[in-house]
Design a protein around this motif. Sequence first.
Motif, PDB file in Angstrom:
ATOM      1  N   MET A   1       0.846  -1.204   0.000  1.00  0.00           N
ATOM      2  CA  MET A   1       0.000   0.000   0.000  1.00  0.00           C
ATOM      3  C   MET A   1       0.878   1.249   0.000  1.00  0.00           C
ATOM      4  SD  MET A   1      -2.970   1.104   2.707  1.00  0.00           S
ATOM      5  CE  MET A   1      -3.885   2.604   2.482  1.00  0.00           C
ATOM      6  N   THR A   2       0.482   2.248  -0.787  1.00  0.00           N
ATOM      7  CA  THR A   2       1.256   3.479  -0.885  1.00  0.00           C
ATOM      8  C   THR A   2       1.315   4.187   0.463  1.00  0.00           C
ATOM      9  OG1 THR A   2       0.621   3.758  -3.188  1.00  0.00           O
ATOM     10  CG2 THR A   2       1.427   5.708  -2.047  1.00  0.00           C
ATOM     11  N   TYR A   3       2.520   4.589   0.838  1.00  0.00           N
ATOM     12  CA  TYR A   3       2.725   5.364   2.062  1.00  0.00           C
ATOM     13  C   TYR A   3       2.087   6.731   1.865  1.00  0.00           C
ATOM     14  CZ  TYR A   3       5.404   8.196   5.389  1.00  0.00           C
ATOM     15  OH  TYR A   3       5.789   9.074   6.372  1.00  0.00           O
ATOM     16  N   ALA A  45       8.224  10.804   1.870  1.00  0.00           N
ATOM     17  CA  ALA A  45       7.357  10.649   0.702  1.00  0.00           C
ATOM     18  C   ALA A  45       7.588  11.786  -0.278  1.00  0.00           C
ATOM     19  CB  ALA A  45       5.893  10.624   1.138  1.00  0.00           C
ATOM     20  N   ALA A  46       7.323  11.505  -1.541  1.00  0.00           N
ATOM     21  CA  ALA A  46       7.355  12.536  -2.577  1.00  0.00           C
ATOM     22  C   ALA A  46       5.976  12.611  -3.208  1.00  0.00           C
ATOM     23  CB  ALA A  46       8.400  12.205  -3.631  1.00  0.00           C
ATOM     24  N   LEU A  74       7.509   6.617 -12.022  1.00  0.00           N
ATOM     25  CA  LEU A  74       8.048   5.436 -11.348  1.00  0.00           C
ATOM     26  C   LEU A  74       9.350   4.961 -11.987  1.00  0.00           C
ATOM     27  CD1 LEU A  74       4.853   3.376 -10.454  1.00  0.00           C
ATOM     28  CD2 LEU A  74       6.134   5.003  -9.040  1.00  0.00           C
ATOM     29  N   ASP A  75       9.512   5.189 -13.272  1.00  0.00           N
ATOM     30  CA  ASP A  75      10.798   4.861 -13.913  1.00  0.00           C
ATOM     31  C   ASP A  75      11.913   5.723 -13.316  1.00  0.00           C
ATOM     32  OD1 ASP A  75       9.716   2.916 -15.527  1.00  0.00           O
ATOM     33  OD2 ASP A  75       9.655   4.145 -17.338  1.00  0.00           O
ATOM     34  N   ILE A  76      11.620   6.987 -13.069  1.00  0.00           N
ATOM     35  CA  ILE A  76      12.614   7.862 -12.440  1.00  0.00           C
ATOM     36  C   ILE A  76      12.867   7.407 -11.005  1.00  0.00           C
ATOM     37  CG2 ILE A  76      13.143  10.235 -11.756  1.00  0.00           C
ATOM     38  CD1 ILE A  76      11.417  11.180 -14.121  1.00  0.00           C
ATOM     39  N   LEU A  82      14.163   5.103  -5.119  1.00  0.00           N
ATOM     40  CA  LEU A  82      13.041   5.384  -4.232  1.00  0.00           C
ATOM     41  C   LEU A  82      11.963   4.332  -4.440  1.00  0.00           C
ATOM     42  CD1 LEU A  82      11.671   7.339  -2.179  1.00  0.00           C
ATOM     43  CD2 LEU A  82      10.648   8.493  -4.155  1.00  0.00           C
ATOM     44  N   SER A  83      11.514   3.687  -3.370  1.00  0.00           N
ATOM     45  CA  SER A  83      10.489   2.660  -3.500  1.00  0.00           C
ATOM     46  C   SER A  83       9.182   3.275  -3.978  1.00  0.00           C
ATOM     47  CB  SER A  83      10.266   1.955  -2.160  1.00  0.00           C
ATOM     48  OG  SER A  83       9.680   2.842  -1.227  1.00  0.00           O
ATOM     49  N   HIS A  84       8.433   2.501  -4.747  1.00  0.00           N
ATOM     50  CA  HIS A  84       7.178   2.998  -5.297  1.00  0.00           C
ATOM     51  C   HIS A  84       6.210   3.387  -4.192  1.00  0.00           C
ATOM     52  CE1 HIS A  84       7.724   0.800  -9.424  1.00  0.00           C
ATOM     53  NE2 HIS A  84       8.758   1.547  -9.085  1.00  0.00           N
TER      54      HIS A  84
END
Length: 422
Positions: A1-3, A45-46, A74-76, A82-84
Amino acid sequence: MTYNPLINLRASYDAGKAQGIVSVCSAHPIVIEAALTRAARLRTAALIEATCNQVNQEGGYTGMTPADFRRYVLDIADRVGLSHERVILGGDHLGPNPWKNLPPQEAMQKACDMIAAYAGAGFVKLHLDASMGCAGEAAHLPDHIVAERAVMMAARAEAHAKTPPVYIIGTEIPTPGGATEALDHLAPTTPESVQATYRVHKASFHAQIPQAWARVIGIVVQPGVEFGHDEIVFYDRGKATRLIRALGNMQGLIYEAHSTDYQPETALSQLVTDGFCILKVGPALTFALREALYGLDDIAQVLDPARARLRDSMENIMLEKPVYWRDHYGDDPAAQRILRHFSYSDRIRYYWPMPAAEKAVDDLLKSFNGQALPETLVSQYLPRFYGRIIDGSLQNDVQAILLQSIQDVLELYGRAARDSIN
Protein backbone atom coordinates in the motif's frame (compact mmCIF):
# COMPACT_ATOMS: atom_id res chain seq x y z
CA MET A 1 0.00 0.00 0.00
CA THR A 2 1.26 3.48 -0.89
CA TYR A 3 2.72 5.36 2.06
CA ASN A 4 0.39 8.35 2.47
CA PRO A 5 1.16 10.94 5.16
CA LEU A 6 -1.71 13.07 3.84
CA ILE A 7 -4.18 11.27 6.06
CA ASN A 8 -2.32 12.36 9.20
CA LEU A 9 -2.09 16.08 8.47
CA ARG A 10 -5.21 17.19 10.36
CA ALA A 11 -4.38 15.04 13.39
CA SER A 12 -0.93 16.64 13.60
CA TYR A 13 -2.48 20.08 13.29
CA ASP A 14 -5.02 19.37 16.04
CA ALA A 15 -2.21 18.11 18.28
CA GLY A 16 -0.39 21.42 17.91
CA LYS A 17 2.39 19.80 15.87
CA ALA A 18 1.39 20.97 12.41
CA GLN A 19 3.26 19.17 9.69
CA GLY A 20 3.01 19.73 5.96
CA ILE A 21 3.83 18.12 2.70
CA VAL A 22 5.33 19.64 -0.44
CA SER A 23 3.32 19.09 -3.59
CA VAL A 24 5.59 19.15 -6.66
CA CYS A 25 3.53 20.28 -9.63
CA SER A 26 5.74 19.67 -12.63
CA ALA A 27 6.25 17.19 -15.45
CA HIS A 28 9.86 18.17 -16.08
CA PRO A 29 12.12 15.10 -15.71
CA ILE A 30 14.90 16.96 -13.88
CA VAL A 31 12.41 18.47 -11.43
CA ILE A 32 10.87 15.08 -10.74
CA GLU A 33 14.31 13.47 -10.38
CA ALA A 34 15.31 16.15 -7.88
CA ALA A 35 12.15 15.59 -5.83
CA LEU A 36 12.45 11.81 -5.83
CA THR A 37 16.18 11.89 -5.05
CA ARG A 38 15.48 14.09 -2.04
CA ALA A 39 12.75 11.72 -0.85
CA ALA A 40 15.09 8.72 -1.20
CA ARG A 41 17.81 10.49 0.77
CA LEU A 42 15.47 11.51 3.59
CA ARG A 43 13.34 8.35 3.51
CA THR A 44 10.23 10.46 3.18
CA ALA A 45 7.36 10.65 0.70
CA ALA A 46 7.36 12.54 -2.58
CA LEU A 47 4.05 14.01 -3.72
CA ILE A 48 4.08 14.56 -7.49
CA GLU A 49 1.03 16.11 -9.11
CA ALA A 50 -0.13 16.53 -12.69
CA THR A 51 -2.77 19.00 -13.81
CA CYS A 52 -5.77 18.30 -16.00
CA ASN A 53 -4.16 20.26 -18.83
CA GLN A 54 -0.78 18.53 -18.55
CA VAL A 55 -2.03 14.96 -18.34
CA ASN A 56 -5.42 13.55 -19.29
CA GLN A 57 -7.02 10.69 -21.20
CA GLU A 58 -6.38 12.59 -24.45
CA GLY A 59 -2.71 13.19 -23.65
CA GLY A 60 -2.77 16.82 -22.47
CA TYR A 61 0.03 19.13 -23.50
CA THR A 62 2.64 16.61 -22.33
CA GLY A 63 1.22 13.88 -24.57
CA MET A 64 0.82 11.63 -21.52
CA THR A 65 -2.23 9.84 -20.16
CA PRO A 66 -2.40 9.26 -16.40
CA ALA A 67 -1.06 5.72 -16.89
CA ASP A 68 1.81 7.12 -18.97
CA PHE A 69 2.63 9.70 -16.31
CA ARG A 70 2.64 7.05 -13.60
CA ARG A 71 5.12 4.92 -15.56
CA TYR A 72 7.22 8.02 -16.31
CA VAL A 73 7.48 8.98 -12.61
CA LEU A 74 8.05 5.44 -11.35
CA ASP A 75 10.80 4.86 -13.91
CA ILE A 76 12.61 7.86 -12.44
CA ALA A 77 11.96 6.52 -8.93
CA ASP A 78 13.57 3.21 -9.93
CA ARG A 79 16.59 5.05 -11.27
CA VAL A 80 17.16 7.04 -8.06
CA GLY A 81 16.36 4.20 -5.67
CA LEU A 82 13.04 5.38 -4.23
CA SER A 83 10.49 2.66 -3.50
CA HIS A 84 7.18 3.00 -5.30
CA GLU A 85 5.41 3.03 -1.91
CA ARG A 86 7.04 6.40 -1.20
CA VAL A 87 5.66 7.99 -4.38
CA ILE A 88 2.29 9.72 -3.98
CA LEU A 89 0.65 10.68 -7.26
CA GLY A 90 -1.91 13.45 -7.36
CA GLY A 91 -4.17 15.06 -9.92
CA ASP A 92 -4.67 18.81 -9.70
CA HIS A 93 -7.72 20.81 -10.85
CA LEU A 94 -9.40 17.69 -12.19
CA GLY A 95 -12.56 18.85 -13.89
CA PRO A 96 -13.92 20.16 -17.17
CA ASN A 97 -11.37 22.94 -17.64
CA PRO A 98 -9.67 21.39 -20.75
CA TRP A 99 -13.10 21.09 -22.38
CA LYS A 100 -14.89 24.15 -20.99
CA ASN A 101 -15.70 25.36 -24.50
CA LEU A 102 -18.00 22.35 -24.91
CA PRO A 103 -21.59 22.12 -23.61
CA PRO A 104 -21.72 21.23 -19.90
CA GLN A 105 -22.92 17.65 -20.29
CA GLU A 106 -20.24 16.81 -22.84
CA ALA A 107 -17.49 18.59 -20.90
CA MET A 108 -18.44 16.79 -17.68
CA GLN A 109 -18.48 13.43 -19.43
CA LYS A 110 -14.89 14.05 -20.49
CA ALA A 111 -14.00 15.24 -16.98
CA CYS A 112 -15.46 12.05 -15.50
CA ASP A 113 -13.55 9.93 -18.02
CA MET A 114 -10.40 11.77 -17.04
CA ILE A 115 -10.75 11.24 -13.31
CA ALA A 116 -11.57 7.58 -13.91
CA ALA A 117 -8.28 7.32 -15.80
CA TYR A 118 -6.41 9.03 -12.94
CA ALA A 119 -7.97 6.81 -10.29
CA GLY A 120 -7.48 3.69 -12.38
CA ALA A 121 -3.82 4.53 -12.86
CA GLY A 122 -3.22 4.65 -9.11
CA PHE A 123 -3.36 8.37 -8.38
CA VAL A 124 -4.42 8.61 -4.74
CA LYS A 125 -4.83 12.39 -4.25
CA LEU A 126 -7.54 13.88 -6.43
CA HIS A 127 -8.46 17.56 -6.49
CA LEU A 128 -12.08 17.94 -7.62
CA ASP A 129 -12.48 21.29 -9.40
CA ALA A 130 -15.66 21.86 -11.38
CA SER A 131 -15.78 25.57 -10.57
CA MET A 132 -15.47 26.85 -14.13
CA GLY A 133 -18.45 27.37 -16.38
CA CYS A 134 -18.73 25.53 -19.68
CA ALA A 135 -20.25 26.71 -22.98
CA GLY A 136 -23.29 28.88 -22.32
CA GLU A 137 -22.63 29.15 -18.57
CA ALA A 138 -21.27 31.90 -16.35
CA ALA A 139 -17.50 31.89 -15.83
CA HIS A 140 -17.91 30.96 -12.16
CA LEU A 141 -20.69 28.64 -11.08
CA PRO A 142 -22.86 28.59 -7.93
CA ASP A 143 -21.54 26.42 -5.10
CA HIS A 144 -24.29 23.82 -5.34
CA ILE A 145 -23.59 23.12 -9.03
CA VAL A 146 -19.84 22.96 -8.37
CA ALA A 147 -20.44 20.47 -5.57
CA GLU A 148 -22.83 18.32 -7.62
CA ARG A 149 -20.29 18.07 -10.41
CA ALA A 150 -17.44 17.39 -7.99
CA VAL A 151 -19.35 14.49 -6.48
CA MET A 152 -20.21 13.20 -9.95
CA MET A 153 -16.48 12.97 -10.65
CA ALA A 154 -15.71 11.47 -7.25
CA ALA A 155 -18.27 8.73 -7.88
CA ARG A 156 -16.43 7.78 -11.08
CA ALA A 157 -13.13 7.80 -9.22
CA GLU A 158 -14.58 5.55 -6.51
CA ALA A 159 -15.68 3.05 -9.16
CA HIS A 160 -12.26 2.86 -10.82
CA ALA A 161 -9.76 3.34 -7.98
CA LYS A 162 -7.48 0.46 -7.04
CA THR A 163 -6.68 2.20 -3.73
CA PRO A 164 -9.31 4.43 -2.10
CA PRO A 165 -8.21 7.97 -2.94
CA VAL A 166 -8.27 11.07 -0.79
CA TYR A 167 -10.01 14.15 -2.14
CA ILE A 168 -9.39 17.88 -2.16
CA ILE A 169 -12.33 20.21 -2.79
CA GLY A 170 -12.59 23.89 -3.64
CA THR A 171 -10.57 26.19 -5.85
CA GLU A 172 -8.79 29.51 -5.66
CA ILE A 173 -9.20 32.69 -7.65
CA PRO A 174 -7.26 33.63 -9.72
CA THR A 175 -6.60 30.32 -11.39
CA PRO A 176 -3.19 28.69 -10.84
CA GLY A 177 0.00 29.45 -12.72
CA GLY A 178 0.45 33.04 -11.63
CA ALA A 179 -1.89 36.01 -11.64
CA THR A 180 -2.23 38.05 -14.82
CA GLU A 181 -3.74 41.12 -13.16
CA ALA A 182 -2.36 43.60 -10.65
CA LEU A 183 -2.03 42.08 -7.19
CA ASP A 184 -2.89 45.21 -5.20
CA HIS A 185 -6.26 43.93 -4.01
CA LEU A 186 -5.46 40.29 -3.31
CA ALA A 187 -7.25 39.11 -0.17
CA PRO A 188 -7.55 35.77 1.61
CA THR A 189 -10.64 33.66 1.10
CA THR A 190 -13.39 34.73 3.48
CA PRO A 191 -14.55 32.31 6.21
CA GLU A 192 -18.09 32.62 4.88
CA SER A 193 -16.99 31.47 1.43
CA VAL A 194 -14.90 28.52 2.57
CA GLN A 195 -17.56 27.33 5.01
CA ALA A 196 -20.22 27.54 2.30
CA THR A 197 -18.00 25.42 0.03
CA TYR A 198 -17.49 22.94 2.85
CA ARG A 199 -21.21 22.63 3.71
CA VAL A 200 -22.46 22.19 0.16
CA HIS A 201 -19.81 19.60 -0.71
CA LYS A 202 -20.48 17.68 2.52
CA ALA A 203 -24.19 17.59 1.75
CA SER A 204 -23.61 16.42 -1.83
CA PHE A 205 -21.18 13.70 -0.74
CA HIS A 206 -23.55 12.45 1.97
CA ALA A 207 -26.44 12.37 -0.50
CA GLN A 208 -24.60 10.33 -3.15
CA ILE A 209 -21.38 8.69 -1.91
CA PRO A 210 -21.36 9.08 1.89
CA GLN A 211 -18.58 6.52 2.36
CA ALA A 212 -16.15 8.82 0.51
CA TRP A 213 -16.66 11.94 2.66
CA ALA A 214 -14.26 10.63 5.33
CA ARG A 215 -11.54 10.76 2.67
CA VAL A 216 -12.09 14.43 1.83
CA ILE A 217 -8.98 15.72 3.60
CA GLY A 218 -8.44 19.23 2.29
CA ILE A 219 -9.98 22.35 0.84
CA VAL A 220 -8.28 24.83 -1.48
CA VAL A 221 -8.30 28.44 -0.35
CA GLN A 222 -6.46 31.65 -1.10
CA PRO A 223 -4.35 32.42 2.01
CA GLY A 224 -3.26 35.75 0.55
CA VAL A 225 -0.21 34.62 -1.44
CA GLU A 226 0.33 35.03 -5.16
CA PHE A 227 2.90 35.80 -7.79
CA GLY A 228 2.57 37.70 -11.04
CA HIS A 229 5.02 38.27 -13.84
CA ASP A 230 7.38 40.43 -11.81
CA GLU A 231 5.93 40.72 -8.30
CA ILE A 232 5.10 38.52 -5.34
CA VAL A 233 2.51 38.92 -2.59
CA PHE A 234 3.95 37.43 0.60
CA TYR A 235 1.94 35.70 3.29
CA ASP A 236 0.59 37.99 6.02
CA ARG A 237 -0.93 35.78 8.72
CA GLY A 238 -2.60 38.79 10.30
CA LYS A 239 -4.78 39.20 7.22
CA ALA A 240 -5.66 35.48 7.28
CA THR A 241 -6.70 35.30 10.95
CA ARG A 242 -10.41 34.75 10.28
CA LEU A 243 -9.68 32.13 7.63
CA ILE A 244 -7.34 30.28 10.02
CA ARG A 245 -10.01 30.24 12.72
CA ALA A 246 -12.57 28.86 10.25
CA LEU A 247 -10.57 25.65 9.95
CA GLY A 248 -11.72 24.69 13.44
CA ASN A 249 -15.28 24.34 12.11
CA MET A 250 -14.32 21.89 9.36
CA GLN A 251 -13.57 18.60 11.06
CA GLY A 252 -10.95 16.43 9.39
CA LEU A 253 -9.81 19.00 6.82
CA ILE A 254 -6.68 21.06 6.30
CA TYR A 255 -6.09 23.82 3.80
CA GLU A 256 -4.28 23.36 0.51
CA ALA A 257 -2.32 26.44 -0.56
CA HIS A 258 -1.71 27.01 -4.26
CA SER A 259 0.63 29.63 -5.73
CA THR A 260 3.09 29.43 -2.82
CA ASP A 261 5.98 29.71 -5.28
CA TYR A 262 8.72 32.19 -4.29
CA GLN A 263 7.48 32.60 -0.70
CA PRO A 264 10.33 32.89 1.83
CA GLU A 265 10.89 30.06 4.29
CA THR A 266 9.47 32.02 7.23
CA ALA A 267 6.19 32.56 5.34
CA LEU A 268 5.99 28.91 4.29
CA SER A 269 6.59 27.77 7.86
CA GLN A 270 3.84 30.10 9.11
CA LEU A 271 1.47 28.75 6.47
CA VAL A 272 1.98 25.19 7.71
CA THR A 273 1.59 26.20 11.35
CA ASP A 274 -1.64 28.00 10.43
CA GLY A 275 -3.18 24.92 8.79
CA PHE A 276 -2.20 25.41 5.15
CA CYS A 277 -0.50 22.05 5.29
CA ILE A 278 -0.26 21.19 1.58
CA LEU A 279 2.20 23.58 -0.08
CA LYS A 280 2.03 23.45 -3.86
CA VAL A 281 5.06 24.55 -5.86
CA GLY A 282 5.79 24.35 -9.56
CA PRO A 283 6.98 27.42 -11.47
CA ALA A 284 9.57 28.24 -8.77
CA LEU A 285 11.23 24.88 -9.47
CA THR A 286 11.49 25.33 -13.23
CA PHE A 287 12.47 28.98 -12.65
CA ALA A 288 15.45 27.73 -10.60
CA LEU A 289 16.27 25.17 -13.29
CA ARG A 290 16.20 27.88 -15.98
CA GLU A 291 18.53 30.04 -13.88
CA ALA A 292 21.04 27.19 -13.70
CA LEU A 293 20.75 26.41 -17.41
CA TYR A 294 21.31 30.04 -18.33
CA GLY A 295 24.29 30.21 -15.97
CA LEU A 296 25.78 27.17 -17.71
CA ASP A 297 25.00 28.82 -21.03
CA ASP A 298 27.03 31.87 -19.97
CA ILE A 299 29.96 29.65 -18.96
CA ALA A 300 29.80 27.73 -22.24
CA GLN A 301 29.81 31.02 -24.15
CA VAL A 302 33.02 32.14 -22.39
CA LEU A 303 34.66 28.80 -23.14
CA ASP A 304 33.55 28.83 -26.79
CA PRO A 305 32.32 32.22 -28.05
CA ALA A 306 31.35 30.68 -31.39
CA ARG A 307 28.79 28.21 -30.03
CA ALA A 308 25.06 28.78 -30.38
CA ARG A 309 23.48 30.13 -27.21
CA LEU A 310 20.69 28.28 -25.40
CA ARG A 311 19.00 31.59 -24.64
CA ASP A 312 18.87 32.49 -28.33
CA SER A 313 17.51 29.07 -29.21
CA MET A 314 14.75 29.38 -26.60
CA GLU A 315 13.88 32.86 -27.83
CA ASN A 316 13.45 31.54 -31.37
CA ILE A 317 11.35 28.59 -30.18
CA MET A 318 9.04 30.85 -28.18
CA LEU A 319 8.67 33.30 -31.05
CA GLU A 320 7.84 30.51 -33.48
CA LYS A 321 5.10 29.17 -31.18
CA PRO A 322 3.81 32.06 -29.05
CA VAL A 323 0.65 30.27 -27.89
CA TYR A 324 1.91 29.78 -24.30
CA TRP A 325 2.95 33.40 -23.64
CA ARG A 326 1.31 35.76 -26.13
CA ASP A 327 -1.93 36.32 -24.20
CA HIS A 328 -0.15 36.70 -20.86
CA TYR A 329 2.70 39.19 -21.28
CA GLY A 330 1.01 42.39 -22.50
CA ASP A 331 1.64 44.30 -25.72
CA ASP A 332 5.06 45.92 -25.18
CA PRO A 333 7.64 44.00 -27.29
CA ALA A 334 10.53 44.98 -25.00
CA ALA A 335 8.65 43.80 -21.89
CA GLN A 336 7.57 40.62 -23.67
CA ARG A 337 11.19 39.78 -24.50
CA ILE A 338 12.22 39.99 -20.85
CA LEU A 339 9.16 38.18 -19.53
CA ARG A 340 9.53 35.31 -21.98
CA HIS A 341 12.71 34.33 -20.15
CA PHE A 342 12.58 35.86 -16.67
CA SER A 343 8.94 36.08 -15.54
CA TYR A 344 7.99 34.60 -12.18
CA SER A 345 5.09 32.93 -13.99
CA ASP A 346 7.81 31.08 -15.92
CA ARG A 347 5.82 30.32 -19.02
CA ILE A 348 9.05 29.20 -20.65
CA ARG A 349 8.43 25.94 -18.77
CA TYR A 350 5.92 24.93 -21.43
CA TYR A 351 8.70 24.95 -24.03
CA TRP A 352 11.34 22.74 -22.39
CA PRO A 353 9.64 19.46 -23.52
CA MET A 354 9.64 20.52 -27.17
CA PRO A 355 12.15 18.58 -29.32
CA ALA A 356 14.01 21.71 -30.42
CA ALA A 357 14.40 22.85 -26.80
CA GLU A 358 15.47 19.40 -25.63
CA LYS A 359 18.13 19.34 -28.35
CA ALA A 360 19.36 22.82 -27.40
CA VAL A 361 19.72 21.79 -23.75
CA ASP A 362 21.37 18.51 -24.70
CA ASP A 363 23.85 20.34 -26.95
CA LEU A 364 24.68 22.73 -24.10
CA LEU A 365 25.34 19.96 -21.59
CA LYS A 366 27.36 17.91 -24.05
CA SER A 367 29.53 20.93 -24.85
CA PHE A 368 31.22 20.49 -21.46
CA ASN A 369 32.37 16.97 -22.44
CA GLY A 370 31.88 15.70 -18.90
CA GLN A 371 34.63 18.00 -17.63
CA ALA A 372 34.58 19.95 -14.39
CA LEU A 373 33.63 23.61 -14.76
CA PRO A 374 36.31 26.25 -14.20
CA GLU A 375 35.82 27.40 -10.61
CA THR A 376 36.29 31.05 -11.48
CA LEU A 377 33.48 30.87 -14.03
CA VAL A 378 31.24 29.12 -11.51
CA SER A 379 31.95 31.99 -9.13
CA GLN A 380 31.01 34.49 -11.83
CA TYR A 381 27.92 32.88 -13.35
CA LEU A 382 26.65 30.35 -10.78
CA PRO A 383 27.80 31.94 -7.51
CA ARG A 384 25.32 30.16 -5.23
CA PHE A 385 27.03 26.85 -6.04
CA TYR A 386 30.62 28.09 -5.82
CA GLY A 387 31.18 27.55 -2.09
CA ARG A 388 29.77 24.04 -2.20
CA ILE A 389 31.87 23.09 -5.19
CA ILE A 390 35.15 24.28 -3.71
CA ASP A 391 34.47 22.62 -0.35
CA GLY A 392 33.51 19.38 -2.08
CA SER A 393 29.92 19.15 -0.85
CA LEU A 394 28.62 19.50 -4.41
CA GLN A 395 30.09 17.61 -7.33
CA ASN A 396 31.53 19.86 -10.04
CA ASP A 397 29.31 18.40 -12.72
CA VAL A 398 26.59 20.00 -14.86
CA GLN A 399 23.95 17.42 -13.99
CA ALA A 400 24.66 17.71 -10.27
CA ILE A 401 24.34 21.49 -10.52
CA LEU A 402 20.98 21.27 -12.30
CA LEU A 403 19.58 18.88 -9.71
CA GLN A 404 20.91 21.02 -6.86
CA SER A 405 19.30 24.14 -8.30
CA ILE A 406 15.90 22.49 -7.81
CA GLN A 407 16.73 20.75 -4.54
CA ASP A 408 17.69 24.09 -2.99
CA VAL A 409 14.08 25.19 -3.46
CA LEU A 410 12.72 21.84 -2.30
CA GLU A 411 14.85 21.95 0.85
CA LEU A 412 13.39 25.34 1.74
CA TYR A 413 9.87 23.94 1.36
CA GLY A 414 10.78 20.73 3.17
CA ARG A 415 12.13 22.58 6.19
CA ALA A 416 9.01 24.72 6.34
CA ALA A 417 6.77 21.65 6.05
CA ARG A 418 8.90 19.64 8.46
CA ASP A 419 8.43 16.75 6.06
CA SER A 420 11.81 15.10 6.70
CA ILE A 421 10.46 13.53 9.91
CA ASN A 422 7.93 11.32 8.06
